[in-house]
Scaffold this motif. Structure first.
Motif, PDB file in Angstrom:
ATOM      1  N   LEU A  36      -5.061   4.913   8.142  1.00  0.00           N
ATOM      2  CA  LEU A  36      -4.622   5.718   7.520  1.00  0.00           C
ATOM      3  C   LEU A  36      -5.307   7.517   7.956  1.00  0.00           C
ATOM      4  O   LEU A  36      -5.612   8.235   8.702  1.00  0.00           O
ATOM      5  CB  LEU A  36      -5.442   5.939   6.486  1.00  0.00           C
ATOM      6  N   VAL A  39       0.084   5.103   6.448  1.00  0.00           N
ATOM      7  CA  VAL A  39      -0.459   3.898   5.981  1.00  0.00           C
ATOM      8  C   VAL A  39      -0.112   2.862   7.061  1.00  0.00           C
ATOM      9  O   VAL A  39       1.178   2.491   7.170  1.00  0.00           O
ATOM     10  CB  VAL A  39      -1.101   3.479   4.779  1.00  0.00           C
ATOM     11  N   CYS A  85       1.002   5.579  -0.215  1.00  0.00           N
ATOM     12  CA  CYS A  85       0.672   6.539   0.296  1.00  0.00           C
ATOM     13  C   CYS A  85       1.119   7.697  -0.615  1.00  0.00           C
ATOM     14  O   CYS A  85       2.265   8.102  -0.763  1.00  0.00           O
ATOM     15  CB  CYS A  85       0.727   7.259   1.585  1.00  0.00           C
ATOM     16  N   MET A 102       0.799  -0.567  -0.238  1.00  0.00           N
ATOM     17  CA  MET A 102       0.038   0.124   0.095  1.00  0.00           C
ATOM     18  C   MET A 102       0.413   1.017   0.218  1.00  0.00           C
ATOM     19  O   MET A 102       1.752   1.440   0.464  1.00  0.00           O
ATOM     20  CB  MET A 102      -0.544   0.463   1.776  1.00  0.00           C
ATOM     21  N   VAL A 124      -4.810   6.303  -1.854  1.00  0.00           N
ATOM     22  CA  VAL A 124      -3.299   5.230  -1.290  1.00  0.00           C
ATOM     23  C   VAL A 124      -3.518   4.218  -3.096  1.00  0.00           C
ATOM     24  O   VAL A 124      -4.920   3.723  -2.978  1.00  0.00           O
ATOM     25  CB  VAL A 124      -3.901   4.804  -0.412  1.00  0.00           C
ATOM     26  N   MET A 143      -7.239  -0.524   8.324  1.00  0.00           N
ATOM     27  CA  MET A 143      -6.045  -0.617   7.780  1.00  0.00           C
ATOM     28  C   MET A 143      -6.550   0.900   8.427  1.00  0.00           C
ATOM     29  O   MET A 143      -7.369   1.325   7.951  1.00  0.00           O
ATOM     30  CB  MET A 143      -6.115  -0.345   5.918  1.00  0.00           C
TER      31      MET A 143
END
Length: 454
Positions: free
Chosen positions: A438, A427, A385, A383, A394, A436
């Motif tokens: 964030l 993240v 950013c 993942m 994302v 998740m």
């Protein structure tokens, strides 16, 4: 109008269908979670959020855990601005400790409140806050974890359950109103912040830190330096005198070294994924606290040292450390231009390999641009950013090299005529990999995202 990644993602519902890039991804994800055997390219189109906060695929939902300017549950003041790097650490009874950086400069609208015993420099406006969540994900507590630091950007977790927060500055006392030197790493215990206090880990260096990652086998700490302008930053390792000694052990000191890749002065000149260099060298930093000269400007001998513009994210995976160069631009003095790289360093083989190359918005075959905070996803991919221009996403990157949009920010910090969106940061996933977490940097917002994670 030319096709860009963002227009394609919009047209395809942000599913990322067919978008793939070349890179050593098998190498990148070696030793991590099991790959998705079905080969999914993502979780489907992003659904516009009627509340105007966060677009997610169908089946996913979010909760806002905290927003800047709201009262801290501890009563210590308001939630600080500029939510940045973050980690999720396991607590007792299924609890989760979120430790969140605040990249505050002297002009921050909501500084981190000063708290007795937790404040390094009363004139520093940055620091960390800690949220404790119960087993259902509800916020139990929210409080200051460290205050009086400056420009806390990212950092990294330790194997013993604390967070190392990094100051992305090298301002000395007397600059910007500060009463103490800045540019250090601090250890934060989210369960009991007073156990760690506000003590700079001086032996780990004083420079514009970004992130760290720790080799869990021997306790070596790897550190990135985020230098936007020349002279560009270095990649460091810290050899602790008391490796893996637990909470507070890093105060015992150690040796700080900088990476030298023989024959490579600037990592931006390497453009092909899979390019590899053996016999990487490590050179002692003459003056880690940079009492008179920045660490990246000190004398590293006739062979010089290896530099890179905008070294940012850093994490440990398998038997290697991975670090991100967000971008490099010849217009700003870099030897070559790129839109983002991920490098892998294998300490056992002393080998450095370029494993992922990111691309400009006009190249739909490459994922994102200006990667920043990165973490491993439950399915074994990444993942990412994205800290670029325009809409902020994302992105997920599968083990097969396909990129898809996982989230899109909807909080407009510009105007209706000229919209702007705050970048994503921090993240991370819960210890059970079902949530998740964030951050939106501006306006500072912390989200918890749940759904059918694979």
């Amino acid at each position: 109008m030319s096709t860009t990644r963002r227009t394609l993602l919009t047209r395809t519902g942000a599913a990322g269908a067919g978008i793939v890039f070349a890179g050593a991804l098998t190498d990148l994800f070696a030793g991590t979670a099991v790959a998705d055997p079905i080969g999914h390219r993502g979780y489907g189109p992003l659904i516009p959020d009627p509340k105007g906060l966060l677009d997610l695929p169908e089946g996913f939902c979010y909760r806002v855990l905290s927003r800047e300017g709201d009262p801290l549950r501890s009563g210590e003041g308001t939630v600080p601005s500029n939510h940045d790097g973050m980690t999720a650490l396991p607590g007792r009874g299924g609890r989760v400790h979120l430790v969140r950086n605040h990249e505050n400069r002297p002009t921050a609208e909501h500084p981190v409140p000063t708290v007795e015993g937790l404040t390094y420099d009363p004139e520093g406006k940055g620091g960390c806050t800690a949220l404790t969540l119960d087993a259902r994900g509800d916020v139990l507590t929210e409080r200051v974890a460290i205050a009086g630091t400056a420009v806390n950007c990212a950092g990294g977790p330790t194997p013993w359950g604390t967070w190392l927060t990094c100051e992305e500055t090298e301002d000395k006392a007397g600059t910007s109103g500060y009463t103490k030197d800045h540019g250090y790493i601090f250890e934060v215990d989210p369960a009991d912040p007073h156990r760690t206090g506000a003590v700079p880990l001086t032996a780990m260096g004083r420079f514009p830190h970004e992130a760290i990652a720790i080799d869990p086998r021997n306790g070596v700490v790897y550190e990135t330096e985020d230098a936007f302008d020349k002279p560009f930053g270095l990649f460091y390792r810290f050899l602790p005198a008391k490796p893996l000694g637990g909470l507070g052990s890093l105060r015992a000191g150690g040796r700080l070294q900088a990476m030298r890749v023989p024959g490579v002065d600037d990592l931006s000149t390497i453009q092909e994924t899979g390019a590899s260099f053996d016999r990487v060298e490590w050179v002692d930093v003459p003056d880690p606290v940079a009492s008179t000269t920045s660490t990246r400007l000190q004398d590293y001998g006739p062979k010089g040292i290896t530099r890179s513009q905008k070294l940012e994210g850093c994490y440990w995976g398998g038997r290697s450390v991975y670090f991100v160069s967000s971008f490099a631009r010849t217009s700003q003095g870099s030897a070559a231009t790129h839109f983002g790289q991920i490098w892998r360093y294998d300490p056992d083989r002393r080998r450095l390999t370029l494993v992922v190359v990111f691309g400009p918005d006009t190249d739909i075959q490459l994922p994102g641009e200006s990667p920043d905070n990165i973490c491993l996803a439950p399915s074994g991919g990444l993942m990412v950013c994205e800290d670029g221009n325009g809409a902020q996403h994302v992105y997920g990157v599968t083990r097969q090299g396909e990129v898809y949009a996982m989230a899109r920010g909807r909080q407009n910090i510009g105007t209706p005529e000229t919209p702007e969106w705050g970048e994503f940061a921090g993240v991370t996933f819960s210890p059970d990999r079902r949530t998740m977490y964030l951050n939106c940097y501006t306006p500072g917002t912390t989200f918890a995202v749940t759904g059918p994670w694979r």
